[in-house]
Scaffold this motif. Structure first.
Motif, PDB file in Angstrom:
ATOM      1  N   ARG A 341      -5.402  46.875 -24.175  1.00  0.00           N
ATOM      2  CA  ARG A 341      -3.741  46.239 -24.916  1.00  0.00           C
ATOM      3  C   ARG A 341      -4.155  46.472 -26.643  1.00  0.00           C
ATOM      4  N   ASP A 342      -5.403  46.571 -26.620  1.00  0.00           N
ATOM      5  CA  ASP A 342      -5.604  47.275 -27.982  1.00  0.00           C
ATOM      6  C   ASP A 342      -5.568  48.333 -27.848  1.00  0.00           C
ATOM      7  N   GLY A 343      -5.799  49.552 -27.570  1.00  0.00           N
ATOM      8  CA  GLY A 343      -5.685  50.844 -27.047  1.00  0.00           C
ATOM      9  C   GLY A 343      -7.271  51.401 -27.352  1.00  0.00           C
ATOM     10  N   ASP A 344      -7.532  50.979 -26.876  1.00  0.00           N
ATOM     11  CA  ASP A 344      -9.508  50.902 -26.303  1.00  0.00           C
ATOM     12  C   ASP A 344      -9.342  51.782 -24.768  1.00  0.00           C
ATOM     13  N   PRO A 345      -8.984  52.477 -24.259  1.00  0.00           N
ATOM     14  CA  PRO A 345      -9.018  52.318 -22.919  1.00  0.00           C
ATOM     15  C   PRO A 345      -9.981  52.629 -22.101  1.00  0.00           C
ATOM     16  N   GLU A 346     -11.193  53.413 -23.203  1.00  0.00           N
ATOM     17  CA  GLU A 346     -12.879  53.657 -22.404  1.00  0.00           C
ATOM     18  C   GLU A 346     -13.416  52.055 -22.834  1.00  0.00           C
ATOM     19  N   THR A 347     -13.145  51.315 -24.163  1.00  0.00           N
ATOM     20  CA  THR A 347     -14.106  50.512 -23.104  1.00  0.00           C
ATOM     21  C   THR A 347     -13.737  49.466 -22.294  1.00  0.00           C
ATOM     22  N   ALA A 348     -12.237  49.159 -22.053  1.00  0.00           N
ATOM     23  CA  ALA A 348     -11.601  48.540 -21.388  1.00  0.00           C
ATOM     24  C   ALA A 348     -11.866  49.038 -19.742  1.00  0.00           C
ATOM     25  N   ALA A 349     -12.223  50.158 -19.837  1.00  0.00           N
ATOM     26  CA  ALA A 349     -12.244  50.546 -17.858  1.00  0.00           C
ATOM     27  C   ALA A 349     -14.013  50.254 -17.901  1.00  0.00           C
ATOM     28  N   ARG A 350     -14.619  50.705 -19.211  1.00  0.00           N
ATOM     29  CA  ARG A 350     -16.019  49.611 -19.245  1.00  0.00           C
ATOM     30  C   ARG A 350     -15.587  47.845 -18.824  1.00  0.00           C
ATOM     31  N   LEU A 351     -15.546  47.431 -18.795  1.00  0.00           N
ATOM     32  CA  LEU A 351     -15.006  46.263 -19.044  1.00  0.00           C
ATOM     33  C   LEU A 351     -14.743  46.000 -16.992  1.00  0.00           C
ATOM     34  N   TYR A 352     -13.653  46.132 -17.011  1.00  0.00           N
ATOM     35  CA  TYR A 352     -13.422  46.079 -15.966  1.00  0.00           C
ATOM     36  C   TYR A 352     -13.932  46.724 -14.577  1.00  0.00           C
ATOM     37  N   ALA A 353     -14.603  47.571 -14.887  1.00  0.00           N
ATOM     38  CA  ALA A 353     -15.663  48.123 -14.054  1.00  0.00           C
ATOM     39  C   ALA A 353     -16.632  47.047 -14.095  1.00  0.00           C
ATOM     40  N   GLU A 354     -17.717  46.555 -15.141  1.00  0.00           N
ATOM     41  CA  GLU A 354     -18.194  45.752 -15.371  1.00  0.00           C
ATOM     42  C   GLU A 354     -18.191  43.935 -14.262  1.00  0.00           C
ATOM     43  N   ALA A 355     -16.978  43.910 -14.756  1.00  0.00           N
ATOM     44  CA  ALA A 355     -16.383  42.905 -13.929  1.00  0.00           C
ATOM     45  C   ALA A 355     -15.657  42.760 -12.549  1.00  0.00           C
ATOM     46  N   ALA A 356     -15.538  43.484 -12.091  1.00  0.00           N
ATOM     47  CA  ALA A 356     -15.911  44.696 -10.677  1.00  0.00           C
ATOM     48  C   ALA A 356     -17.061  44.328  -9.745  1.00  0.00           C
ATOM     49  N   ARG A 357     -17.687  44.640 -10.333  1.00  0.00           N
ATOM     50  CA  ARG A 357     -18.779  43.912  -9.986  1.00  0.00           C
ATOM     51  C   ARG A 357     -19.658  42.501 -10.654  1.00  0.00           C
ATOM     52  N   LYS A 358     -19.347  42.171 -10.753  1.00  0.00           N
ATOM     53  CA  LYS A 358     -19.079  40.400 -11.103  1.00  0.00           C
ATOM     54  C   LYS A 358     -18.295  39.686 -10.296  1.00  0.00           C
ATOM     55  N   LEU A 368      -9.977  44.950  -9.666  1.00  0.00           N
ATOM     56  CA  LEU A 368     -10.524  45.300 -10.970  1.00  0.00           C
ATOM     57  C   LEU A 368     -11.044  46.898 -10.794  1.00  0.00           C
ATOM     58  N   THR A 369     -11.503  47.121  -9.675  1.00  0.00           N
ATOM     59  CA  THR A 369     -12.144  48.583  -9.352  1.00  0.00           C
ATOM     60  C   THR A 369     -10.787  49.460 -10.330  1.00  0.00           C
ATOM     61  N   ARG A 370      -9.231  48.953  -9.260  1.00  0.00           N
ATOM     62  CA  ARG A 370      -8.581  49.861  -9.633  1.00  0.00           C
ATOM     63  C   ARG A 370      -8.200  50.162 -11.117  1.00  0.00           C
ATOM     64  N   GLN A 371      -8.337  48.930 -11.537  1.00  0.00           N
ATOM     65  CA  GLN A 371      -7.705  48.871 -12.890  1.00  0.00           C
ATOM     66  C   GLN A 371      -8.228  50.067 -13.268  1.00  0.00           C
ATOM     67  N   ALA A 372     -10.319  49.903 -13.438  1.00  0.00           N
ATOM     68  CA  ALA A 372     -11.030  50.819 -13.490  1.00  0.00           C
ATOM     69  C   ALA A 372     -10.039  52.772 -13.454  1.00  0.00           C
ATOM     70  N   ALA A 373     -10.125  52.364 -12.511  1.00  0.00           N
ATOM     71  CA  ALA A 373     -10.426  53.947 -12.164  1.00  0.00           C
ATOM     72  C   ALA A 373      -8.702  54.849 -12.379  1.00  0.00           C
ATOM     73  N   ARG A 374      -8.134  53.553 -12.316  1.00  0.00           N
ATOM     74  CA  ARG A 374      -6.473  53.831 -13.392  1.00  0.00           C
ATOM     75  C   ARG A 374      -7.098  54.974 -14.473  1.00  0.00           C
ATOM     76  N   LEU A 375      -7.450  53.700 -15.448  1.00  0.00           N
ATOM     77  CA  LEU A 375      -7.640  54.448 -17.356  1.00  0.00           C
ATOM     78  C   LEU A 375      -8.668  55.459 -17.154  1.00  0.00           C
ATOM     79  N   ASN A 376      -9.468  55.560 -15.964  1.00  0.00           N
ATOM     80  CA  ASN A 376     -10.575  56.298 -15.864  1.00  0.00           C
ATOM     81  C   ASN A 376      -9.606  57.740 -15.991  1.00  0.00           C
ATOM     82  N   ALA A 377      -8.326  57.568 -14.980  1.00  0.00           N
ATOM     83  CA  ALA A 377      -7.657  59.120 -14.410  1.00  0.00           C
ATOM     84  C   ALA A 377      -7.445  59.498 -15.305  1.00  0.00           C
ATOM     85  N   ARG A 378      -6.885  58.150 -16.318  1.00  0.00           N
ATOM     86  CA  ARG A 378      -5.787  59.052 -17.965  1.00  0.00           C
ATOM     87  C   ARG A 378      -7.326  59.876 -18.797  1.00  0.00           C
TER      88      ARG A 378
END
Length: 395
Positions: A341-358, A368-378
Motif C-alpha cells: 500500500r505504501d508503493g513498495d512492491p519489491e519489498t512487499a513481494a519478498r515479504l509475501y513470499a517469506e510469509a508464505a513459508r511461515k 500469500l504465494t499468489r500475492q507474491a507472484a502477482r507483484l512479481n508479474a508486474r
C-alpha cells in the motif's frame, strides 16, 4: 433419528447422574452407552420422555459397572438409593458441566475435547475427525481429561472466562471432517447464554455470529482464500449479522466492557460497511485501543497496526507494526500488505513470499504465494523476479 435432540439432552442427563453421586468419568461413560442404545432403538420405538429414558438407561449402565467393583457395601448402598420411576428432574446442570469441562488443571486441547464430548454430545470418532487425529489418540486425551476432573466438586462456582476461551478455541477450528465446529461452538454458546446472564457470554455469541455470517464469502469456488476487502458482501448472512449486532448492543448497554464485546464491535463495524472502502477504520482503531487496554495482547497490537494503516496511511501502520514482535504469526504478511500500500512492491513481494513459508495452513500459504507472484508479474520486462519464495511441493 434426531441427533440434535440427543446432543441437547446430553449435559442434563450427565448432570443428573453426577448429582446422584456418580463419579464424573463413570457417569460420562454411562451416558455415552445410553446414547448408543438410543441410536439403536429410538428409530423403531421412540420414548415418550426422551430425557427420562436416557437417565434410566444411563443409570442402569452406571450401576452395572459399579457392581463389578470390589466395594460391595458401597455398591449395595447405591442400588438401594436408586430413585423410583418417573419423570426426570427438570434442573439444568449444563452450566456446571461447562465449568467442570473447562477445569483450570486441563490443557486447552483437553478442555475442548471434553467439552465437545460431555456437553456437545459428540462421539470420540467425530471429535477425532474434526481435529484430524487418530481416534485412539483422542480417546486417550478424553480419558485423561475425565480422570483429571473426576475428583472436582460439581457444585462449586466456575470461571466463566475459562469457559468462554474454550468455546472460542472450538469456534476457531472452523470446519473439518464431518463436524462443523464453528456451528457447534455457536450452539454451545447459545446454550451457555441461556444458562448464565453475563455480558461477555453475549459478546462471544455476537462475535461468533458476526464472523460466521461471512463464511460463505471467505473462499472462492476453487477453495482459495478471499480477503475481507474482496469478498462479495451480497453473500454475507444478513440475518446472522442483525442478530449479532442486536446481541452486542444489549451487552454494551450494560457498561461492563470485556474483550469479546470489543472484538465483536470491530466485527460489527466491518459488517456494517456496504463496501470495503466505506469501512469506518478510525472507529475500528478506537476499539482496538480499548481491546489493547483490556488484554495487552500482541495479536491485538498487530491487528491495530493494520487498522492504523487503513485509517492514517501505510506509513503510520508500518510505524505501529514496528513496535510489535516480528516473530508473531502473520506479522510478515501484515508488513507485506502495508509495504504494498505504501508503493513498495519489491519489498512487499519478498515479504509475501517469506510469509508464505511461515504459513500454518495450506490455504493461507497458497494465498500469500499468489500475492507474491502477482507483484512479481508486474516487474518491468527483463527484470528477474526474486527466487527466494516458496518452492512448489513435489507431487
Amino acid at each position: 433419528m434426531d441427533e440434535v435432540l440427543l446432543r441437547s439432552l446430553t449435559p442434563s442427563v450427565l448432570g443428573v447422574l453426577v448429582r446422584r453421586g456418580a463419579d464424573f468419568a463413570a457417569a460420562e461413560d454411562a451416558v455415552q452407552d445410553a446414547l448408543v442404545e438410543a441410536v439403536r432403538t429410538w428409530p423403531e420405538d421412540p420414548p415418550r420422555d426422551p430425557k427420562g429414558w436416557l437417565v434410566a438407561v444411563a443409570w442402569r449402565r452406571f450401576l452395572d459397572a459399579a457392581r463389578s467393583d470390589t466395594a460391595r457395601r458401597r455398591r449395595e448402598d447405591r442400588v438401594d438409593e436408586e430413585p423410583p420411576p418417573g419423570p426426570a428432574p427438570s434442573a439444568d446442570d449444563t452450566l456446571q458441566l461447562y465449568f467442570l469441562c473447562a477445569h483450570p488443571s486441563l490443557t486447552p486441547s483437553s478442555a475442548v475435547a471434553l467439552t465437545l464430548r460431555a456437553v456437545g454430545g459428540l462421539t470420540t470418532r467425530q471429535i477425532a475427525r474434526a481435529y484430524l487425529v487418530p481416534e485412539a489418540t483422542m480417546a486417550q486425551r478424553i480419558s485423561r481429561a475425565k480422570r483429571t476432573v473426576s475428583g472436582a466438586r460439581f457444585d462449586r462456582p466456575g470461571d466463566v472466562a475459562t469457559v468462554l476461551r474454550v468455546l472460542y478455541l472450538v469456534f476457531n477450528e472452523g470446519y473439518s471432517g464431518d463436524v462443523d465446529l464453528a456451528a457447534e461452538a455457536i450452539r454451545l454458546t447459545r446454550q451457555l447464554a441461556a444458562a448464565v446472564d453475563h455480558p461477555e457470554v453475549a459478546g462471544l455469541l455476537a462475535l461468533m455470529l458476526l464472523h460466521h455470517a461471512r463464511r460463505a464469502a471467505r473462499t472462492a469456488p476453487d477453495g482459495a482464500l478471499v480477503p475481507l476487502a474482496e469478498q462479495d458482501r451480497g453473500r454475507w448472512d444478513t440475518a446472522s449479522i442483525a442478530e449479532g449486532v442486536a446481541i452486542l448492543q444489549g451487552a454494551l448497554a450494560r457498561d461492563r466492557l470485556g474483550e469479546f464485546q470489543a472484538q465483536a464491535a470491530v466485527a460489527a463495524l466491518h459488517a456494517d460497511a456496504p463496501t470495503a472502502e466505506e469501512t469506518d477504520w478510525v472507529q475500528i482503531v478506537e476499539w482496538y485501543d480499548e481491546l489493547a487496554g483490556l488484554t495487552d495482547s500482541p495479536v491485538v497490537r498487530l491487528n491495530r497496526a493494520v487498522a492504523v494503516g487503513e485509517a492514517d496511511g501505510p506509513r503510520a501502520g508500518l510505524a505501529a507494526l514496528a513496535a510489535v514482535d516480528s516473530a508473531l504469526p502473520r506479522h510478515t504478511a501484515a508488513a507485506a500488505y502495508l509495504h504494498e500500500r505504501d508503493g513498495d512492491p519489491e519489498t512487499a513481494a519478498r515479504l509475501y513470499a517469506e510469509a508464505a513459508r511461515k504459513a500454518s495452513n495450506l490455504a493461507e500459504r497458497d494465498h500469500l504465494t499468489r500475492q507474491a507472484a502477482r507483484l512479481n508479474a508486474r516487474r518491468p520486462p527483463g527484470e528477474r523476479p526474486r527466487t527466494d519464495g516458496p518452492r512448489p511441493r513435489p507431487d
